[in-house]
Each structure stands twice: as C-alpha cells, then as structure tokens.
Design a protein around this motif. Structure first.
Motif, PDB file in Angstrom:
ATOM      1  N   ALA A  27       0.816  -1.276  -0.044  1.00  0.00           N
ATOM      2  CA  ALA A  27       0.061   0.003  -0.010  1.00  0.00           C
ATOM      3  C   ALA A  27       0.769   1.091   0.164  1.00  0.00           C
ATOM      4  N   SER A  28       1.911   1.158   0.382  1.00  0.00           N
ATOM      5  CA  SER A  28       2.898   2.154   0.768  1.00  0.00           C
ATOM      6  C   SER A  28       3.834   2.244  -0.730  1.00  0.00           C
ATOM      7  N   GLY A  29       3.767   1.551  -1.601  1.00  0.00           N
ATOM      8  CA  GLY A  29       4.564   1.523  -2.867  1.00  0.00           C
ATOM      9  C   GLY A  29       5.747   0.733  -2.883  1.00  0.00           C
ATOM     10  N   ALA A  30       6.201  -0.047  -1.934  1.00  0.00           N
ATOM     11  CA  ALA A  30       7.143  -0.509  -1.635  1.00  0.00           C
ATOM     12  C   ALA A  30       7.010  -1.971  -2.437  1.00  0.00           C
ATOM     13  N   LEU A  31       7.902  -2.597  -2.803  1.00  0.00           N
ATOM     14  CA  LEU A  31       8.038  -3.865  -3.758  1.00  0.00           C
ATOM     15  C   LEU A  31       7.530  -5.189  -2.753  1.00  0.00           C
ATOM     16  N   ASP A  32       6.264  -5.704  -3.011  1.00  0.00           N
ATOM     17  CA  ASP A  32       5.870  -6.640  -2.190  1.00  0.00           C
ATOM     18  C   ASP A  32       6.268  -8.049  -2.842  1.00  0.00           C
ATOM     19  N   LEU A  33       7.339  -8.660  -2.381  1.00  0.00           N
ATOM     20  CA  LEU A  33       8.008  -9.943  -2.627  1.00  0.00           C
ATOM     21  C   LEU A  33       6.935 -11.050  -2.409  1.00  0.00           C
ATOM     22  N   ASP A  34       6.587 -10.977  -1.365  1.00  0.00           N
ATOM     23  CA  ASP A  34       5.513 -12.139  -0.764  1.00  0.00           C
ATOM     24  C   ASP A  34       4.315 -12.420  -1.699  1.00  0.00           C
ATOM     25  N   ARG A  35       3.616 -11.220  -1.970  1.00  0.00           N
ATOM     26  CA  ARG A  35       2.728 -11.202  -3.060  1.00  0.00           C
ATOM     27  C   ARG A  35       2.922 -11.771  -4.364  1.00  0.00           C
ATOM     28  N   ALA A  36       4.466 -11.136  -4.721  1.00  0.00           N
ATOM     29  CA  ALA A  36       4.925 -11.520  -6.204  1.00  0.00           C
ATOM     30  C   ALA A  36       4.913 -13.095  -6.064  1.00  0.00           C
ATOM     31  N   GLN A  37       5.452 -13.727  -5.090  1.00  0.00           N
ATOM     32  CA  GLN A  37       5.555 -15.339  -5.052  1.00  0.00           C
ATOM     33  C   GLN A  37       4.222 -15.941  -5.113  1.00  0.00           C
ATOM     34  N   ARG A  38       3.304 -15.387  -4.290  1.00  0.00           N
ATOM     35  CA  ARG A  38       1.962 -15.919  -4.433  1.00  0.00           C
ATOM     36  C   ARG A  38       1.222 -15.986  -5.744  1.00  0.00           C
ATOM     37  N   LEU A  39       1.441 -14.666  -6.335  1.00  0.00           N
ATOM     38  CA  LEU A  39       0.836 -14.387  -7.706  1.00  0.00           C
ATOM     39  C   LEU A  39       1.448 -15.371  -8.508  1.00  0.00           C
ATOM     40  N   ALA A  40       2.823 -15.389  -8.684  1.00  0.00           N
ATOM     41  CA  ALA A  40       3.527 -16.333  -9.638  1.00  0.00           C
ATOM     42  C   ALA A  40       3.122 -17.813  -9.605  1.00  0.00           C
ATOM     43  N   ALA A  41       2.828 -18.307  -8.309  1.00  0.00           N
ATOM     44  CA  ALA A  41       2.500 -19.700  -8.004  1.00  0.00           C
ATOM     45  C   ALA A  41       0.894 -19.888  -8.567  1.00  0.00           C
ATOM     46  N   GLU A  42       0.459 -18.871  -8.509  1.00  0.00           N
ATOM     47  CA  GLU A  42      -1.029 -18.971  -8.862  1.00  0.00           C
ATOM     48  C   GLU A  42      -1.204 -19.134 -10.459  1.00  0.00           C
ATOM     49  N   LEU A  43      -0.375 -18.164 -11.141  1.00  0.00           N
ATOM     50  CA  LEU A  43      -0.339 -18.134 -12.473  1.00  0.00           C
ATOM     51  C   LEU A  43       0.028 -19.541 -13.144  1.00  0.00           C
ATOM     52  N   VAL A  44       1.110 -19.958 -12.480  1.00  0.00           N
ATOM     53  CA  VAL A  44       1.668 -21.261 -13.026  1.00  0.00           C
ATOM     54  C   VAL A  44       0.507 -22.574 -12.673  1.00  0.00           C
ATOM     55  N   ALA A  45      -0.038 -22.525 -11.653  1.00  0.00           N
ATOM     56  CA  ALA A  45      -1.241 -23.287 -11.221  1.00  0.00           C
ATOM     57  C   ALA A  45      -2.069 -23.389 -12.329  1.00  0.00           C
ATOM     58  N   GLY A  46      -2.274 -21.979 -12.647  1.00  0.00           N
ATOM     59  CA  GLY A  46      -3.654 -21.761 -13.445  1.00  0.00           C
ATOM     60  C   GLY A  46      -3.458 -22.095 -14.805  1.00  0.00           C
ATOM     61  N   GLY A  47      -2.071 -22.310 -15.392  1.00  0.00           N
ATOM     62  CA  GLY A  47      -1.940 -22.892 -16.693  1.00  0.00           C
ATOM     63  C   GLY A  47      -0.637 -22.065 -17.494  1.00  0.00           C
ATOM     64  N   CYS A  48       0.127 -21.280 -16.706  1.00  0.00           N
ATOM     65  CA  CYS A  48       1.033 -20.595 -17.298  1.00  0.00           C
ATOM     66  C   CYS A  48       2.369 -21.543 -17.578  1.00  0.00           C
ATOM     67  N   ASP A  49       3.003 -21.508 -18.567  1.00  0.00           N
ATOM     68  CA  ASP A  49       4.319 -22.252 -18.803  1.00  0.00           C
ATOM     69  C   ASP A  49       5.389 -21.769 -18.172  1.00  0.00           C
ATOM     70  N   GLY A  50       5.367 -20.339 -18.308  1.00  0.00           N
ATOM     71  CA  GLY A  50       6.519 -19.506 -17.851  1.00  0.00           C
ATOM     72  C   GLY A  50       6.011 -18.017 -17.740  1.00  0.00           C
ATOM     73  N   LEU A  51       6.835 -17.215 -17.041  1.00  0.00           N
ATOM     74  CA  LEU A  51       6.501 -15.987 -16.541  1.00  0.00           C
ATOM     75  C   LEU A  51       7.513 -15.001 -17.215  1.00  0.00           C
ATOM     76  N   VAL A  52       7.078 -13.684 -17.796  1.00  0.00           N
ATOM     77  CA  VAL A  52       7.922 -12.665 -17.938  1.00  0.00           C
ATOM     78  C   VAL A  52       7.917 -11.595 -16.724  1.00  0.00           C
ATOM     79  N   LEU A  53       9.071 -11.408 -16.203  1.00  0.00           N
ATOM     80  CA  LEU A  53       9.058 -10.494 -15.161  1.00  0.00           C
ATOM     81  C   LEU A  53       9.703  -9.304 -15.635  1.00  0.00           C
TER      82      LEU A  53
END
Length: 308
Positions: free
Chosen positions: A28-54
């Motif tokens: 909320a303060s604008g800092a990098l949220d690595l915990d949320r990034a890790q959760r989102l990445a896992a969700e995307l892969v579980a949802g059908g993504c072969d890979g991610l562009v960061l």
C-alpha cells in the motif's frame, strides 16, 4: 533449469507456449511486495502458465530500480523452483545499461531475456542490430527480441530479424508489430519462436506457426487464455475460435480502454497500487472490468457470451 523442449516438428517453443507478462505487486505504501509476487507467480503457474515474464512493461519496469528487478527475479525463482521458465525484461534506452541488467538477471536466476530496441533515440537498423548482438553476447541466456514499435518508436525490421536469427542465443520474438506478413516471412526462413504480445493476435499468429503468447490478460485469466491454444493443438479449430472470441471482450476492455494493461490488471487483482506516472483506474472502469471478468471466468467454456 532445462527449458521446455521444442516439439518433434515446428514450431520451436524455448519458453513453452503460454506465458504471462506478470505485474509487479507493491504494498500500500508503494514498496516492492515480494511475498505477494511469489503467491501471484505460483497462482499463474497453477492456472496454466508455462512461464512468466518479469520486469516487462506490464511489470512497471520503467519505475522499478535495478535492485528491485533483481530481487523480484530471485524471489519468484525461489518460489517456483527450477521447473518454470522465467524471462526477465532488461530493455532500456542505453546499451551498456541493458547489458548490465542482462548480467544481473542471469545472476538472479532468469532463464531468458526479453529485450526491446532502444527507445526514444530511434537508432537506424544497423545500430538496432548491434544493440541486440551486444546484449546477446553478454550472457549465456537465450534472448527474445521484443518488436513493439508503438512503444519504442523503432521497428525491428524483418530483414534485421533475419540477420539476428543467425546468433545462437537469439531464439525468439515477442511480436507486437501488427505485421502478420512480415512475421510469416521470418517464420518461413528461420527457427525463431514467435510469441504474440497482443491478445487479438494470439490465435492468428499461432495458426501460422507461432510458438504461443506472452499475455497481460493472462494475469487474470491464465486458464482461459491457454485453452485457446489447447483447443487448436487438439485439432478443434472451431472451438479454438469460440474460446478466442470469449477472451477478446475482456482483452479489449483491459488493453484498449485508454488505460495501460498494468492499471487494469491491478484493478482486478490484489496486487497493490501502480507507481506514478500511472494512476489507478476509476470506479466506473473497475466495475466494468469486474463485470466482464465475472462473465469470462464463470461463463460456459464452449459457449462464449458477449462481454461488451
């Protein structure tokens, strides 16, 4: 990691078929949220993504620091392990800076690089070619050219792509040039993997030999985006067309509403604010996006309904 192998015949798929251009979550303060990034990445892969562009444009790379870019790649690699392709965006207007970001991404655990032509300075094609060769020579990672003249003001002309295809580490193109004729000609003469970077071109490019897509909309609907390719590969082109129609309404709302995809994705996800100069979507836009999203994810898969 070992990248996903090419199938027995064309097309090559060095990073898989279905890739998401992932947003970069902030607190909320604008800092990098690595915990949320890790959760989102896992969700995307579980949802059908072969890979991610960061650290692409969707990942707000113009407003993240070099240290934040490296931290994001490391965090997502730690969360996913070695089995998922991670492609790091490293494009800048400065060749030397791009080379340093490429080396940093390799150290952080990336499997590939996504590189744009230098923007704003509008270099001639010989300089564009030299830029990509410098970056490709700087690491041991495979590299995808990102042809998006609408953002960079510089096209990677098909003849330039043909020459760059001779480099052993230049293996792919993220295609946002809206030149299906040019893409077809390069596909016919090289082994480059062409990934659509524009949702409306996902199925057309795939049908002429493309490798798949790198999608912003996949942040919110990875399974539905992938289903189009699955149906096509299964030989059911009519179903692929219907599924593609199902996703286009949401894609149009998210990508052609006058707002960047980053803004509309974050309006649908719990991924924090955007960084200035971007501004959050207004309430009316958010309500429209949510209505379209609900129809997409809850509607019948084989019988698309009108989203607009």
């Amino acid at each position: 990691m070992t990248l996903i192998a090419s199938p027995s015949g064309p097309p090559p798929r060095p990073f898989g078929r279905a890739l998401c251009a992932m947003v970069t979550p902030f607190t909320a303060s604008g800092a990098l949220d690595l915990d949320r990034a890790q959760r989102l990445a896992a969700e995307l892969v579980a949802g059908g993504c072969d890979g991610l562009v960061l650290n692409g444009t969707t990942g707000e790379s113009p407003t993240t620091t070099d240290a934040e870019k490296a931290a994001l790649v490391r965090a997502v690699r730690d969360a996913l392990g070695p089995g998922v392709a991670l492609v790091a965006g490293v494009g800048t207007a400065d060749t030397a800076h791009t080379v340093e970001l490429a080396r940093q991404a390799e150290r952080a655990g990336a499997d590939g690089l996504l590189v744009i032509p230098p923007y704003y300075s509008r270099p001639p094609q010989a300089a564009v070619e030299a830029h990509f060769r410098r970056v490709a020579d700087a690491t041991g990672l495979p590299l995808a050219l990102y042809d998006i003249p609408g953002r960079t003001a510089t096209r990677i002309e098909p003849e330039t792509v043909l020459r760059l295809a001779e480099h052993p580490r230049i293996v792919a193109v993220k295609d946002c040039a809206y030149d299906l004729l040019g893409s077809t000609k390069v596909l016919a003469r090289t082994s480059l993997a062409y990934y659509s970077g524009c949702e409306e071109m996902n199925l057309p490019l795939y049908a002429i030999g493309g490798a798949g897509f790198i999608s912003t909309v996949a942040n919110v609907a990875p399974g539905r985006m992938r289903a189009v390719l699955d149906a096509f590969d299964a030989g059911d082109t009519a179903l692929a067309a219907r599924l593609n129609q199902l996703t286009i309404g949401l894609a149009e709302l998210m990508m052609a509403s006058g707002l960047p995809g980053t803004v509309t994705v974050k309006a649908l996800l719990d991924a924090g604010p955007v960084r200035e100069p971007l501004q959050p979507a207004g309430r009316e836009t958010v309500d429209g996006l949510r209505a379209a999203y609900e129809e997409l994810v809850k509607g019948p898969v084989q019988e698309p309904t009108t989203l607009l």
